[in-house]
Design a protein around this motif. Structure first.
Motif, mmCIF file in Angstrom:
data_model
loop_
_atom_site.group_PDB
_atom_site.id
_atom_site.type_symbol
_atom_site.label_atom_id
_atom_site.label_comp_id
_atom_site.label_asym_id
_atom_site.label_seq_id
_atom_site.Cartn_x
_atom_site.Cartn_y
_atom_site.Cartn_z
ATOM 1 N N THR A 36 -21.560 43.719 31.680
ATOM 2 C CA THR A 36 -21.212 44.906 30.500
ATOM 3 C C THR A 36 -22.713 45.536 30.126
ATOM 4 O O THR A 36 -23.484 44.699 29.602
ATOM 5 C CB THR A 36 -20.691 44.358 29.011
ATOM 6 N N ASN A 37 -22.587 46.576 30.346
ATOM 7 C CA ASN A 37 -24.020 47.240 30.094
ATOM 8 C C ASN A 37 -24.085 47.867 28.301
ATOM 9 O O ASN A 37 -23.159 48.627 28.066
ATOM 10 C CB ASN A 37 -23.945 48.840 30.712
ATOM 11 N N GLY A 38 -24.896 47.065 27.659
ATOM 12 C CA GLY A 38 -24.726 47.412 26.238
ATOM 13 C C GLY A 38 -25.022 48.794 25.833
ATOM 14 O O GLY A 38 -24.646 49.179 24.719
ATOM 15 N N ARG A 39 -25.750 49.336 26.747
ATOM 16 C CA ARG A 39 -26.132 50.964 26.456
ATOM 17 C C ARG A 39 -25.079 51.705 26.601
ATOM 18 O O ARG A 39 -24.865 52.965 25.910
ATOM 19 C CB ARG A 39 -27.285 51.446 27.460
ATOM 20 N N ASP A 40 -24.158 51.390 27.110
ATOM 21 C CA ASP A 40 -22.806 52.139 27.396
ATOM 22 C C ASP A 40 -21.584 51.886 26.420
ATOM 23 O O ASP A 40 -20.668 52.480 26.247
ATOM 24 C CB ASP A 40 -22.164 51.797 28.745
ATOM 25 N N LEU A 41 -22.100 51.081 25.482
ATOM 26 C CA LEU A 41 -21.189 50.605 24.502
ATOM 27 C C LEU A 41 -21.034 51.863 23.356
ATOM 28 O O LEU A 41 -21.912 52.362 22.850
ATOM 29 C CB LEU A 41 -21.338 49.306 24.028
ATOM 30 N N SER A 42 -19.674 52.031 22.969
ATOM 31 C CA SER A 42 -19.605 52.963 21.675
ATOM 32 C C SER A 42 -19.883 52.589 20.633
ATOM 33 O O SER A 42 -20.038 51.222 20.411
ATOM 34 C CB SER A 42 -18.420 53.780 21.887
ATOM 35 N N ASP A 43 -19.950 53.238 19.315
ATOM 36 C CA ASP A 43 -20.188 52.745 18.160
ATOM 37 C C ASP A 43 -18.858 51.811 17.701
ATOM 38 O O ASP A 43 -18.954 50.570 17.027
ATOM 39 C CB ASP A 43 -20.210 53.623 16.771
ATOM 40 N N GLU A 44 -17.776 52.139 18.171
ATOM 41 C CA GLU A 44 -16.414 51.506 17.902
ATOM 42 C C GLU A 44 -16.581 50.039 18.701
ATOM 43 O O GLU A 44 -16.140 49.125 18.172
ATOM 44 C CB GLU A 44 -15.408 52.245 18.391
ATOM 45 N N ASP A 45 -16.891 50.187 19.929
ATOM 46 C CA ASP A 45 -16.917 49.044 20.522
ATOM 47 C C ASP A 45 -17.988 47.776 19.845
ATOM 48 O O ASP A 45 -17.857 46.768 19.674
ATOM 49 C CB ASP A 45 -17.731 49.177 22.072
ATOM 50 N N LEU A 46 -19.388 48.391 19.390
ATOM 51 C CA LEU A 46 -20.023 47.638 18.885
ATOM 52 C C LEU A 46 -19.519 47.141 17.433
ATOM 53 O O LEU A 46 -19.656 45.900 17.241
ATOM 54 C CB LEU A 46 -21.353 48.370 18.428
ATOM 55 N N GLN A 47 -18.862 47.987 16.807
ATOM 56 C CA GLN A 47 -18.189 47.294 15.461
ATOM 57 C C GLN A 47 -17.152 46.267 15.812
ATOM 58 O O GLN A 47 -17.193 45.314 14.861
ATOM 59 C CB GLN A 47 -17.625 48.459 14.829
ATOM 60 N N ASN A 48 -16.432 46.344 16.724
ATOM 61 C CA ASN A 48 -15.393 45.509 16.934
ATOM 62 C C ASN A 48 -16.015 44.240 17.853
ATOM 63 O O ASN A 48 -15.186 43.141 17.630
ATOM 64 C CB ASN A 48 -14.312 46.297 17.934
ATOM 65 N N ASN A 49 -17.023 44.298 18.425
ATOM 66 C CA ASN A 49 -17.360 43.220 19.335
ATOM 67 C C ASN A 49 -18.702 42.469 18.957
ATOM 68 O O ASN A 49 -19.105 41.510 19.473
ATOM 69 C CB ASN A 49 -17.581 43.633 20.779
ATOM 70 N N ALA A 50 -19.451 42.920 17.866
ATOM 71 C CA ALA A 50 -20.729 42.435 17.498
ATOM 72 C C ALA A 50 -20.740 42.329 15.984
ATOM 73 O O ALA A 50 -20.199 42.999 15.146
ATOM 74 C CB ALA A 50 -21.797 43.177 18.071
ATOM 75 N N THR A 51 -21.364 40.936 15.445
ATOM 76 C CA THR A 51 -21.338 40.974 14.030
ATOM 77 C C THR A 51 -22.358 42.172 13.473
ATOM 78 O O THR A 51 -23.189 42.690 14.083
ATOM 79 C CB THR A 51 -21.911 39.574 13.797
ATOM 80 N N PHE A 52 -22.442 42.000 12.043
ATOM 81 C CA PHE A 52 -23.516 42.809 11.459
ATOM 82 C C PHE A 52 -24.848 42.696 11.835
ATOM 83 O O PHE A 52 -25.682 43.462 12.162
ATOM 84 C CB PHE A 52 -23.373 43.053 9.808
ATOM 85 N N GLY A 53 -25.112 41.151 11.749
ATOM 86 C CA GLY A 53 -26.295 40.733 12.212
ATOM 87 C C GLY A 53 -26.773 41.306 13.583
ATOM 88 O O GLY A 53 -27.972 41.555 13.808
ATOM 89 N N ALA A 54 -25.786 40.900 14.445
ATOM 90 C CA ALA A 54 -26.099 41.356 15.925
ATOM 91 C C ALA A 54 -26.712 43.047 16.225
ATOM 92 O O ALA A 54 -27.553 43.142 16.711
ATOM 93 C CB ALA A 54 -24.922 41.106 17.002
ATOM 94 N N ARG A 55 -25.822 43.743 15.260
ATOM 95 C CA ARG A 55 -25.969 45.133 15.330
ATOM 96 C C ARG A 55 -27.166 45.627 14.836
ATOM 97 O O ARG A 55 -27.986 46.377 15.191
ATOM 98 C CB ARG A 55 -24.687 45.869 14.832
ATOM 99 N N LEU A 56 -27.777 44.865 13.928
ATOM 100 C CA LEU A 56 -28.887 45.022 12.986
ATOM 101 C C LEU A 56 -30.120 44.584 14.024
ATOM 102 O O LEU A 56 -31.302 45.053 14.003
ATOM 103 C CB LEU A 56 -29.045 44.353 11.767
ATOM 104 N N PHE A 57 -30.223 43.125 14.575
ATOM 105 C CA PHE A 57 -31.335 42.569 15.110
ATOM 106 C C PHE A 57 -31.391 42.719 16.725
ATOM 107 O O PHE A 57 -32.310 42.407 17.221
ATOM 108 C CB PHE A 57 -31.410 41.086 14.763
ATOM 109 N N CYS A 58 -30.206 42.999 17.560
ATOM 110 C CA CYS A 58 -30.206 42.596 18.734
ATOM 111 C C CYS A 58 -30.015 43.892 19.553
ATOM 112 O O CYS A 58 -29.650 45.050 18.951
ATOM 113 C CB CYS A 58 -28.799 41.768 19.064
ATOM 114 N N THR A 59 -30.605 44.021 20.664
ATOM 115 C CA THR A 59 -30.752 45.216 21.571
ATOM 116 C C THR A 59 -29.439 45.286 22.126
ATOM 117 O O THR A 59 -28.688 44.452 22.003
ATOM 118 C CB THR A 59 -31.716 45.019 22.612
ATOM 119 N N PRO A 60 -29.143 46.779 22.552
ATOM 120 C CA PRO A 60 -27.851 46.821 23.209
ATOM 121 C C PRO A 60 -27.536 45.920 24.246
ATOM 122 O O PRO A 60 -26.610 45.360 24.683
ATOM 123 C CB PRO A 60 -27.757 48.369 23.832
#
Length: 153
Positions: A36-60
């Motif tokens: 899975t290429n994290g750079r290709d994930l939409s905002d909706e994908d990120l919202q559905n598949n990653a925690t708030f902490g991941a979205r804040l601290f992790c790279t795509p």
């Protein structure tokens, strides 16, 4: 041996070629698992598949890596596979990988879930930055161990 899968981005054809050469040097073959290429994930994908902490601290890329491994687990369950060997596309095999892996598999307790091959001398360990080691926790994938860590050869 269990099936060997190599996690590899579709765009990283050169890395896949290097993986094939590394495996062939020891008479092995593996299936390429499309990462899975994290750079290709939409905002909706990120919202559905990653925690708030991941979205804040992790790279795509870190999130994409986590999601790749999640998809591997899902496939293992769907296909009812007893085991698979999952390698990243930058692995370096130790000499006699297959023999070492067979010994390792023979020594595992019946209730094993995950073995980190770099930790038991099957693939060359690489030091990772602290953030890379923390990302499973940030993504919500880290869970308390159900038992003790066991040592093997």
């Amino acid at each position: 041996l269990p099936p060997l899968w190599v996690v590899n981005l579709d765009k990283s054809e050169d890395r896949w070629s290097q993986c094939q050469a590394e495996l062939q040097s020891q008479g092995l073959a593996a299936e390429r698992f499309s990462a899975t290429n994290g750079r290709d994930l939409s905002d909706e994908d990120l919202q559905n598949n990653a925690t708030f902490g991941a979205r804040l601290f992790c790279t795509p890329g870190m999130i994409g890596c986590f999601l790749s491994h999640l998809r591997i687990w899902q496939r293992v369950v769907a296909e009812e596979l007893p085991a698979v060997v999952v390698l990243e596309d930058d692995f370096v095999l130790f000499p006699e990988f297959e023999a070492r892996l067979k010994v390792l598999l023979g020594e595992l307790p019946s209730d094993w879930d995950v073995v980190l091959l770099g930790a038991v001398g099957c693939v060359a360990p690489v030091r990772q930055p602290l953030l890379m080691r923390l990302y499973p926790l940030l993504l919500g994938g880290a869970r308390a161990s159900p038992g003790r860590t066991r040592s093997i050869s």
